[in-house]
Every structure is written in C-alpha cells, then in structure tokens.
Design a protein around this motif. Structure first.
Motif: not given
Length: 267
Positions: A98, A130, A132, A153, A161, A255, A258, A263, A265-267
């Motif tokens: 991560w 994981n 981005t 991912i 994704n 998702r 998370s 985790a 800041h996801w795209d």
C-alpha cells in the motif's frame, strides 16, 4: 506478460487452511502463488510448497512489503525474513503493498530500496499495489516504468478502475486484478449469469476470463477443491466482443476495499 496471467491468491487464508489450499492448488496445476507479509501465512505457504516437491523453477511466488517495513533500513531485512519463511532464496515478484500512510516514507526511499533488493537477487521483479496514477508517476520517476512489473489493484466488473488501468498500460505496466469476483458479489449477477449460460461456464469463470481477456492478471482464491479447479479452467474460456461489452457496462465504481489507515486518495 512479464507475470503469469493466472495465480492463487491467499488473502485471509491462514494456518492449516492455507497449507491445504496451496497444496491442493499445486496438485491441480497452479504454479503462481500470491502472498504478503501482512497476511501472516508466508511460513505456511513455504511449508506447503516444500511438501509439494514442485521444483522451484516451475513456481512464480509473489510477496508484498508491509508499510511498517518501507524504510530503507527495514525493507531488505524484512524481505529476507519473508524468504526464510517461504523457504526460498528469492521470490519472483515483490510489491509495495500500500502507499506509505501520510507519506511517512517517501516513494523515492522505498522504491530505491526495492530496486536494491532486485539488484541483490532477492526478487526477480518488483512492482506496486494500490497505487494511484500520481503514485505510479512518482515510482516511475525513481526506477523507470520498465522496472515496474505490475500495479496490483482492486478491479472487478463493479469497479473497473479504467483510469488507473489505462495509465498503467500506457507505461507498459501490467495490471493485476485482485478481488476480481468482488468478494463473490458478481457470482449472482444476472448479466454475467446469462453470459455463463451461453458458454456453459460458471459466473466465476466468465468474470476471470473477462479480466484476463482485457490483459489483466488474476489471483482468485478459494478453500474448496472444486472451485479451485473450476477457476483454473477460466484460462481456456474466450468471451465474445458482445459478452465483453455487456460486462463493461456493469461498472458502477463500487470500491470494496479502502482501509482508512493506508488508502490513498483514489483516482
């Protein structure tokens, strides 16, 4: 592919359960096993592999470095501990599991240490998990895109994704899909069930075939021999363009994993 398209995932499998699962999978013909330091099962997997007597050069073993071991003085020693537990002098792929929480350890620090582990022969390939787009760009700046074998991912019909996958593809980085069956949620999806009926296949086989047909590697797990065997058969299933389009339309950005502690800041 620089990594196998199909393998065995071992998340949440521990003690005698993981020994039995790995042993069964190897008997069925699996040759790729995915684990991680945080799974707490590397020693049991090492035992199962040793008991199987499958030659090491036929196997592809992946482990992942946990966030507590990202610092330059910890990463390589922790990987050596993993190798001892796995009873091997090298793994085939080592991933950063991560992103570092709150950027406590800089990407440049842990990617440099990971590249050093490869140079020492402790791992054949390196990669990330994981990550981005921004984090992949940072990793590429340190070691080069050609050194990053994969980004593992969460990716399944309900979370496809695409932005991350497309960026990875543009850089020549393989995508590994984990939770491809969405914790089993896709097994009862009516669209996938209809496709499965047309192919006389299971919904799990259809979903795994979909991901592999998109060029992703998959690492499903099961504790049941019949499911392990059935999942492996997905390698030979070919879906039509119409099938693929129907599954593409199922994306809803759902998702399932998370953890707040790690985790990004996801795209």
């Amino acid at each position: 592919m620089s990594i196998p398209a199909f393998g065995l995932g071992t998340f949440r499998l521990k003690d005698q359960v993981v020994i039995d699962v790995v042993r069964t999978a190897l008997e069925l013909g699996y040759r790729t096993v995915d684990t991680a330091q945080i799974y707490g099962n590397e020693a049991e997997i090492g035992q199962a592999i040793a008991d199987s007597q499958v030659p090491r050069d036929e196997l592809f073993i992946t482990t992942k470095i946990w966030v507590d071991n990202f610092a330059a003085d910890k990463l390589i020693p922790s990987l050596r501990e993993s190798l001892a537990k796995l009873r091997t002098d090298h793994v085939d792929l080592t991933l950063i599991h991560w992103p570092s929480p709150k950027n406590a350890v800089a990407v440049s620090e842990f990617m440099t240490a990971l590249a050093e582990a490869k140079a020492l022969g402790l791992t054949r390939q390196i990669g990330v998990s994981n990550f981005t787009i921004d984090l992949m760009q940072q990793a590429i700046a340190v070691v080069g895109a050609g050194e990053i074998a994969t980004n593992q991912i969460e990716l399944h019909p309900y979370l496809q994704n695409r932005k991350v996958a497309e960026f990875a593809r543009s850089q020549g980085i393989q995508v590994t899909s984990y939770m491809t069956l969405a914790y089993g949620k896709v097994i009862n999806d009516p669209v996938i069930a209809a496709i499965a009926a047309r192919h006389q296949a299971t919904t799990a086989q259809v979903t795994l075939a979909w991901a592999m047909q998109l060029g992703y590697a998959v690492i499903p797990s099961s504790t049941r021999r019949d499911n392990l065997a059935s999942n492996l058969a997905a390698v030979g299933l070919r879906l039509s363009d119409a099938d693929m389009a129907e599954i593409a339309a199922l994306d809803r950005g759902e998702r399932l994993t998370s953890p707040a502690s790690v985790a990004p800041h996801w795209d």
